[in-house]
Design a protein around this motif. Structure first.
Motif, PDB file in Angstrom:
ATOM      1  N   ASN A  79      29.154  41.106  35.515  1.00  8.95           N
ATOM      2  CA  ASN A  79      29.665  40.115  34.564  1.00  8.95           C
ATOM      3  C   ASN A  79      31.108  40.410  34.169  1.00  8.95           C
ATOM      4  O   ASN A  79      31.931  39.495  34.061  1.00  8.95           O
ATOM      5  CB  ASN A  79      28.773  40.060  33.324  1.00  8.95           C
ATOM      6  CG  ASN A  79      27.442  39.412  33.610  1.00  8.95           C
ATOM      7  OD1 ASN A  79      27.302  38.648  34.551  1.00  8.95           O
ATOM      8  ND2 ASN A  79      26.448  39.736  32.808  1.00  8.95           N
ATOM      9  N   LEU A  80      31.421  41.684  33.972  1.00 14.39           N
ATOM     10  CA  LEU A  80      32.807  42.045  33.642  1.00 14.39           C
ATOM     11  C   LEU A  80      33.751  41.711  34.793  1.00 14.39           C
ATOM     12  O   LEU A  80      34.869  41.244  34.566  1.00 14.39           O
ATOM     13  CB  LEU A  80      32.910  43.531  33.302  1.00 14.39           C
ATOM     14  CG  LEU A  80      32.549  43.907  31.887  1.00 14.39           C
ATOM     15  CD1 LEU A  80      32.441  45.413  31.743  1.00 14.39           C
ATOM     16  CD2 LEU A  80      33.573  43.369  30.912  1.00 14.39           C
ATOM     17  N   LEU A  81      33.300  41.949  36.008  1.00 20.10           N
ATOM     18  CA  LEU A  81      34.131  41.633  37.161  1.00 20.10           C
ATOM     19  C   LEU A  81      34.391  40.129  37.251  1.00 20.10           C
ATOM     20  O   LEU A  81      35.522  39.708  37.529  1.00 20.10           O
ATOM     21  CB  LEU A  81      33.488  42.140  38.452  1.00 20.10           C
ATOM     22  CG  LEU A  81      34.305  41.933  39.715  1.00 20.10           C
ATOM     23  CD1 LEU A  81      35.643  42.673  39.632  1.00 20.10           C
ATOM     24  CD2 LEU A  81      33.515  42.376  40.926  1.00 20.10           C
ATOM     25  N   LYS A  82      33.370  39.331  36.990  1.00 24.30           N
ATOM     26  CA  LYS A  82      33.561  37.871  36.987  1.00 24.30           C
ATOM     27  C   LYS A  82      34.601  37.468  35.948  1.00 24.30           C
ATOM     28  O   LYS A  82      35.462  36.624  36.217  1.00 24.30           O
ATOM     29  CB  LYS A  82      32.244  37.166  36.712  1.00 24.30           C
ATOM     30  CG  LYS A  82      31.270  37.239  37.863  1.00 24.30           C
ATOM     31  CD  LYS A  82      29.926  36.668  37.475  1.00 24.30           C
ATOM     32  CE  LYS A  82      28.896  36.954  38.550  1.00 24.30           C
ATOM     33  NZ  LYS A  82      27.543  36.552  38.135  1.00 24.30           N
ATOM     34  N   ASP A  83      34.531  38.068  34.776  1.00 27.01           N
ATOM     35  CA  ASP A  83      35.522  37.789  33.736  1.00 27.01           C
ATOM     36  C   ASP A  83      36.915  38.204  34.191  1.00 27.01           C
ATOM     37  O   ASP A  83      37.898  37.493  33.972  1.00 27.01           O
ATOM     38  CB  ASP A  83      35.175  38.515  32.427  1.00 27.01           C
ATOM     39  CG  ASP A  83      33.916  37.985  31.768  1.00 27.01           C
ATOM     40  OD1 ASP A  83      33.469  36.869  32.112  1.00 27.01           O
ATOM     41  OD2 ASP A  83      33.377  38.717  30.907  1.00 27.01           O
ATOM     42  N   TRP A  84      37.014  39.363  34.821  1.00 26.41           N
ATOM     43  CA  TRP A  84      38.302  39.874  35.297  1.00 26.41           C
ATOM     44  C   TRP A  84      38.891  38.914  36.345  1.00 26.41           C
ATOM     45  O   TRP A  84      40.083  38.592  36.300  1.00 26.41           O
ATOM     46  CB  TRP A  84      38.128  41.271  35.892  1.00 26.41           C
ATOM     47  CG  TRP A  84      39.390  41.870  36.396  1.00 26.41           C
ATOM     48  CD1 TRP A  84      40.320  42.559  35.650  1.00 26.41           C
ATOM     49  CD2 TRP A  84      39.891  41.856  37.734  1.00 26.41           C
ATOM     50  NE1 TRP A  84      41.362  42.956  36.459  1.00 26.41           N
ATOM     51  CE2 TRP A  84      41.122  42.533  37.739  1.00 26.41           C
ATOM     52  CE3 TRP A  84      39.414  41.326  38.924  1.00 26.41           C
ATOM     53  CZ2 TRP A  84      41.879  42.711  38.901  1.00 26.41           C
ATOM     54  CZ3 TRP A  84      40.172  41.484  40.078  1.00 26.41           C
ATOM     55  CH2 TRP A  84      41.387  42.178  40.048  1.00 26.41           C
ATOM     56  N   ILE A  85      38.050  38.444  37.269  1.00 27.65           N
ATOM     57  CA  ILE A  85      38.519  37.524  38.305  1.00 27.65           C
ATOM     58  C   ILE A  85      39.018  36.229  37.682  1.00 27.65           C
ATOM     59  O   ILE A  85      40.086  35.712  38.059  1.00 27.65           O
ATOM     60  CB  ILE A  85      37.404  37.253  39.334  1.00 27.65           C
ATOM     61  CG1 ILE A  85      37.166  38.528  40.162  1.00 27.65           C
ATOM     62  CG2 ILE A  85      37.751  36.072  40.234  1.00 27.65           C
ATOM     63  CD1 ILE A  85      35.913  38.483  41.028  1.00 27.65           C
ATOM     64  N   ARG A  86      38.298  35.715  36.700  1.00 31.26           N
ATOM     65  CA  ARG A  86      38.743  34.483  36.002  1.00 31.26           C
ATOM     66  C   ARG A  86      40.107  34.701  35.352  1.00 31.26           C
ATOM     67  O   ARG A  86      40.980  33.828  35.419  1.00 31.26           O
ATOM     68  CB  ARG A  86      37.727  34.082  34.949  1.00 31.26           C
ATOM     69  CG  ARG A  86      36.564  33.318  35.497  1.00 31.26           C
ATOM     70  CD  ARG A  86      35.689  32.768  34.367  1.00 31.26           C
ATOM     71  NE  ARG A  86      34.317  32.849  34.816  1.00 31.26           N
ATOM     72  CZ  ARG A  86      33.374  33.616  34.297  1.00 31.26           C
ATOM     73  NH1 ARG A  86      33.627  34.370  33.258  1.00 31.26           N
ATOM     74  NH2 ARG A  86      32.167  33.616  34.798  1.00 31.26           N
ATOM     75  N   ARG A  87      40.280  35.854  34.701  1.00 32.44           N
ATOM     76  CA  ARG A  87      41.574  36.128  34.060  1.00 32.44           C
ATOM     77  C   ARG A  87      42.695  36.247  35.075  1.00 32.44           C
ATOM     78  O   ARG A  87      43.823  35.859  34.817  1.00 32.44           O
ATOM     79  CB  ARG A  87      41.488  37.410  33.222  1.00 32.44           C
ATOM     80  CG  ARG A  87      40.758  37.234  31.933  1.00 32.44           C
ATOM     81  CD  ARG A  87      40.937  38.432  31.017  1.00 32.44           C
ATOM     82  NE  ARG A  87      40.647  39.717  31.637  1.00 32.44           N
ATOM     83  CZ  ARG A  87      39.449  40.307  31.666  1.00 32.44           C
ATOM     84  NH1 ARG A  87      38.415  39.727  31.095  1.00 32.44           N
ATOM     85  NH2 ARG A  87      39.292  41.477  32.244  1.00 32.44           N
ATOM     86  N   GLN A  88      42.410  36.782  36.246  1.00 35.58           N
ATOM     87  CA  GLN A  88      43.430  36.931  37.292  1.00 35.58           C
ATOM     88  C   GLN A  88      43.891  35.583  37.825  1.00 35.58           C
ATOM     89  O   GLN A  88      45.025  35.428  38.236  1.00 35.58           O
ATOM     90  CB  GLN A  88      42.921  37.803  38.444  1.00 35.58           C
ATOM     91  CG  GLN A  88      42.596  39.220  38.052  1.00 35.58           C
ATOM     92  CD  GLN A  88      43.750  39.917  37.379  1.00 35.58           C
ATOM     93  OE1 GLN A  88      44.844  39.993  37.923  1.00 35.58           O
ATOM     94  NE2 GLN A  88      43.511  40.435  36.186  1.00 35.58           N
ATOM     95  N   ARG A  89      42.995  34.611  37.814  1.00 43.78           N
ATOM     96  CA  ARG A  89      43.315  33.284  38.343  1.00 43.78           C
ATOM     97  C   ARG A  89      44.169  32.468  37.378  1.00 43.78           C
ATOM     98  O   ARG A  89      44.793  31.488  37.785  1.00 43.78           O
ATOM     99  CB  ARG A  89      42.038  32.520  38.648  1.00 43.78           C
ATOM    100  CG  ARG A  89      41.321  33.079  39.845  1.00 43.78           C
ATOM    101  CD  ARG A  89      40.074  32.315  40.141  1.00 43.78           C
ATOM    102  NE  ARG A  89      39.389  32.886  41.291  1.00 43.78           N
ATOM    103  CZ  ARG A  89      38.131  32.699  41.580  1.00 43.78           C
ATOM    104  NH1 ARG A  89      37.393  31.924  40.804  1.00 43.78           N
ATOM    105  NH2 ARG A  89      37.609  33.272  42.637  1.00 43.78           N
ATOM    106  N   THR A  90      44.150  32.822  36.100  1.00 45.82           N
ATOM    107  CA  THR A  90      44.908  32.025  35.126  1.00 45.82           C
ATOM    108  C   THR A  90      46.264  32.635  34.858  1.00 45.82           C
ATOM    109  O   THR A  90      46.554  33.739  35.155  1.00 45.82           O
ATOM    110  CB  THR A  90      44.162  31.885  33.789  1.00 45.82           C
ATOM    111  OG1 THR A  90      43.906  33.177  33.257  1.00 45.82           O
ATOM    112  CG2 THR A  90      42.895  31.095  33.994  1.00 45.82           C
TER     113      THR A  90
END
Length: 90
Positions: A79-90
């Motif tokens: 779940n943390l990795l998914k959050d990290w990936i979302r932040r990287q895309r923005t």
């Protein structure tokens, strides 16, 4: 000292929360680091994400009833990795 996930000690007393989290940290930190490093390709990000997993776990009200610590820790990591990936895309 061996840590058994959320199992009572002899005499029926549960493992103290801090000992349980410390045991999980010692047991799962290397695997978590490798998991995050494969995904982020950055050592500093991998280290930060490992720490974030345990910060999140330490903020939980109860961890003593978790039956499968490894699954829970790695689910939290996912779940943390998914959050990290979302932040990287923005």
């Amino acid at each position: 000292m061996a840590y058994v996930d959320a199992q009572p000690r002899t005499g029926g007393a549960e493992i103290p929360r801090s000992e349980l989290l410390q045991g999980w940290f010692e047991r799962y930190r290397p695997g978590l680091y490798q998991y995050f490093l494969r995904q982020t390709r950055r050592r500093s990000e991998a280290e930060d994400l490992v720490q974030d997993v345990f910060v999140r776990l330490s903020r939980m009200e109860t961890v003593g009833g978790i039956q499968n610590g490894e699954a829970f820790v790695f689910h939290t990591a996912s779940n943390l990795l998914k959050d990290w990936i979302r932040r990287q895309r923005t």
